[in-house]
Design an enzyme around this catalytic site. Structure first.
Site, short mmCIF file in Angstrom:
data_model
loop_
_atom_site.label_atom_id
_atom_site.label_comp_id
_atom_site.label_asym_id
_atom_site.label_seq_id
_atom_site.Cartn_x
_atom_site.Cartn_y
_atom_site.Cartn_z
N HIS A 306 -1.74 6.59 13.41
CA HIS A 306 -0.61 6.28 12.54
C HIS A 306 0.41 5.49 13.37
O HIS A 306 0.59 5.78 14.54
CB HIS A 306 0.02 7.56 12.00
N ASP A 363 -4.54 10.89 5.10
CA ASP A 363 -5.72 10.42 4.37
C ASP A 363 -7.02 11.08 4.81
O ASP A 363 -8.04 10.92 4.15
CB ASP A 363 -5.87 8.91 4.53
N1 ACO Z 1 -9.85 4.58 15.52
C1 ACO Z 1 -10.05 4.07 16.75
N2 ACO Z 1 -9.09 3.47 17.48
C2 ACO Z 1 -7.86 3.40 16.93
C3 ACO Z 1 -7.56 3.92 15.64
C4 ACO Z 1 -8.62 4.54 14.94
N3 ACO Z 1 -8.41 5.04 13.72
N4 ACO Z 1 -6.26 3.70 15.36
C5 ACO Z 1 -5.75 3.07 16.41
N5 ACO Z 1 -6.71 2.89 17.38
C6 ACO Z 1 -6.51 2.28 18.70
C7 ACO Z 1 -6.44 0.76 18.58
O1 ACO Z 1 -7.70 0.16 18.76
C8 ACO Z 1 -5.48 0.40 19.67
O2 ACO Z 1 -6.19 0.40 20.90
P1 ACO Z 1 -5.74 -0.58 22.10
O3 ACO Z 1 -4.36 -0.16 22.48
O4 ACO Z 1 -6.75 -0.31 23.15
O5 ACO Z 1 -5.79 -1.97 21.54
C9 ACO Z 1 -4.51 1.59 19.73
O6 ACO Z 1 -5.23 2.70 19.17
C10 ACO Z 1 -3.25 1.37 18.91
O7 ACO Z 1 -3.64 0.94 17.61
P2 ACO Z 1 -2.79 -0.06 16.72
O8 ACO Z 1 -3.66 -0.60 15.64
O9 ACO Z 1 -2.09 -1.04 17.61
O10 ACO Z 1 -1.72 0.94 16.14
P3 ACO Z 1 -0.85 0.69 14.88
O11 ACO Z 1 0.30 1.60 14.98
O12 ACO Z 1 -0.58 -0.76 14.70
O13 ACO Z 1 -1.83 1.12 13.68
C11 ACO Z 1 -2.97 2.29 11.99
C12 ACO Z 1 -1.77 2.27 12.94
C13 ACO Z 1 -3.06 0.97 11.22
C14 ACO Z 1 -2.75 3.40 10.96
C15 ACO Z 1 -4.26 2.54 12.80
O14 ACO Z 1 -4.16 3.76 13.52
C16 ACO Z 1 -5.51 2.52 11.93
O15 ACO Z 1 -6.05 1.46 11.65
N6 ACO Z 1 -5.99 3.73 11.48
C17 ACO Z 1 -7.12 3.79 10.59
C18 ACO Z 1 -6.67 3.50 9.17
C19 ACO Z 1 -5.87 4.62 8.57
O16 ACO Z 1 -6.22 5.79 8.63
N7 ACO Z 1 -4.74 4.24 7.92
C20 ACO Z 1 -3.88 5.17 7.22
C21 ACO Z 1 -2.52 5.23 7.81
S1 ACO Z 1 -1.55 6.47 7.02
C22 ACO Z 1 -1.07 5.78 5.55
O17 ACO Z 1 -1.01 4.60 5.35
C23 ACO Z 1 -0.76 6.71 4.53
#
Ligand code: ACO
Length: 428
Positions: A306, A363
């Site tokens: 998140h 979720d």
């Molecule tokens: N699985 C694996 N790796 C992940 C995940 C995941 N679910 N989420 C983040 N990471 C990793 C990224 O690859 C990144 O790695 P890096 O630093 O080596 O490049 C690091 O963690 C940070 O991730 P970002 O995408 O930069 O974090 P951000 O805060 O922008 O994204 C997000 C948050 C979009 C929710 C992300 O965690 C994600 O895509 N999760 C899966 C989708 C999801 O569950 N979304 C629901 C969110 S809650 C809602 O909307 C109600």
């Protein structure tokens, strides 16, 4: 006057900016005069360090896993309150007295029907249309039906359109479902609760009496509470940005629905359950964990991570508990729950997820409950939109009521060609 300041040194000159404090949470550096006084912009794609507005609705401490609506912890609201009461709280700032609550319930109940012509609008969609496509279209189309409540400078108009949106959203979502399964639309039954009525409009058929199961109604209502608002997330910011231009509330909420649809936001509940079903059995989990960690593989663990929570999402805790309650009430089991619990356990003990502070979000478990209740995965995000409408309209109202409100207009770091002369086609 702010009594704290931040100093910025730029090109040999120092500039001071006020530091503002909210009632809790991090202070913010007020850079509104930055461009005027320095000729510089800030650069923050994705707004990771930017507070886009002032708000008194919802507070999140992502490190501690805290979520408060108007000061009340989400766990307490989920346990003791109802979605209608949380809606009142978000819109009005305080919990209602019993008289205020009855009035509010009465008003929302009286707005649940859709204009007959709007019902015909559904026929324009393909039978296999995604419910979110229908939601975007139908909610946007409300603008064409309710001209009497779109003067956004009039607080009474804003109130009526907010009530209409909250009241009609279950009808619109249930009809999207009925359209897909080829069953007749069900008219609202105003004797039922907001959530009971929604369940009946979705799963009831005219040929039979529909009996609302109290435990399912309670679980569904709790899911709505958990999705009601979440401060300045992508869809709420979209609603605010659309609203900042003076667009009517129905159009703004349609914009929010469009943004929510994406798999990184509201679409994650659908994606999470699809992923859990694809994983199938716990023995396949290590393979998917490796994929999620592989930089060259676009796969992510859906329902994990998140932008704000770097700790357990407090909504996920309530969701996990609710799965058990719904299974018990319906006397069902779903092996996907065991897979989810095991996946959570393995991920939370893995260094990659620990270092990046990736925890289950709201979720991760919601899809399991919704599936047990009988919703197809395509409806999951539509249900999220239904509940989040309360937050969207509350945030939109807060913004429009603020006399300091201006149109949202970010700037950019331009990296395209600098000025050059046009070359006629025959010379290229
Ligand atoms: N699985 C694996 N790796 C992940 C995940 C995941 N679910 N989420 C983040 N990471 C990793 C990224 O690859 C990144 O790695 P890096 O630093 O080596 O490049 C690091 O963690 C940070 O991730 P970002 O995408 O930069 O974090 P951000 O805060 O922008 O994204 C997000 C948050 C979009 C929710 C992300 O965690 C994600 O895509 N999760 C899966 C989708 C999801 O569950 N979304 C629901 C969110 S809650 C809602 O909307 C109600």
């Amino acid at each position: 006057m702010a009594d704290k300041h931040a100093t910025l040194e730029l090109g040999g000159e120092t500039h001071e900016f006020p530091v503002l404090s909210g009632s809790t949470g991090p202070d913010v550096v007020d850079i509104r005069k930055l461009y005027g006084s320095t000729g510089h912009f800030t650069f923050d794609p994705g707004y990771k360090s930017t507070a886009s507005c002032e708000s008194a609705l919802t507070y999140i401490d992502g490190n501690e896993g805290v979520l408060l609506h108007r000061g009340y912890p989400i766990g307490q609201l989920a346990e003791h309150s109802s979605f209608m009461e949380v809606a009142y709280l978000l819109l009005n700032g305080e919990l209602p007295s019993s008289e205020e609550f009855d009035d509010f319930n009465y008003t929302i109940t009286r707005h649940t029907m859709l204009h007959e012509q709007l019902r015909q609008f559904y026929q324009g969609f393909r039978r296999d249309a995604h419910p979110m496509a229908i939601m975007c279209g139908v909610v946007g189309a409300l603008s064409a039906f309710y001209h009497d409540s779109t003067d956004i400078s009039d607080p009474e108009h804003r109130k009526i359109s907010s009530h209409r949106l909250i009241a009609k959203m279950p009808t619109i979502a249930a009809m999207a479902y009925k359209y897909a399964v080829g069953q007749p639309f069900m008219q609202p039954d105003n004797n039922l609760s907001y959530t009971g009525n929604f369940l009946r409009m979705t799963f009831g058929v005219p040929a039979e009496e529909y009996e609302v199961i109290p435990a399912v109604e309670k679980a569904m209502d709790r899911i709505f509470i958990l999705h009601a608002d979440h401060e300045q997330n992508a869809s709420t910011s979209t609603v605010r940005l659309a609203g900042s231009s003076g667009a009517n509330p129905f159009a703004c909420i349609a914009a929010g629905i469009a943004c929510l649809w994406g798999p990184a936001h509201g679409g994650a509940n659908e994606a999470a359950l699809n992923m859990l079903r694809e994983i199938g059995t716990p023995d396949k989990i290590p393979h998917y964990i490796e994929r999620a960690k592989d930089k060259n593989d676009p796969f992510r663990l859906m329902g994990f991570g998140h932008r704000v929570y770097k700790n357990y999402d407090p909504r996920a805790t309530v969701m996990q508990k609710t799965v058990r309650e719904v299974f018990e009430a319906l006397n069902v089991q779903d092996p996907v729950f065991e897979t989810a619990l095991r996946l959570e356990e393995i991920a939370l003990s893995d260094d990659y997820f620990k270092e990046k502070k990736l925890f289950p979000n709201v979720d991760f478990y919601s899809g399991i409950i919704l599936s047990a209740i009988g919703f197809p995965t395509t409806m999951f995000t539509a249900l999220f939109a239904l509940a989040r409408t309360v937050g969207w309209v509350a945030q939109w109202n807060e913004m429009i009521s603020d006399p300091a409100q201006v149109i949202g207009r970010p700037r950019q770091l331009y990296t395209g060609p600098t000025e050059r002369d046009y070359v006629p086609l025959d010379k290229r």
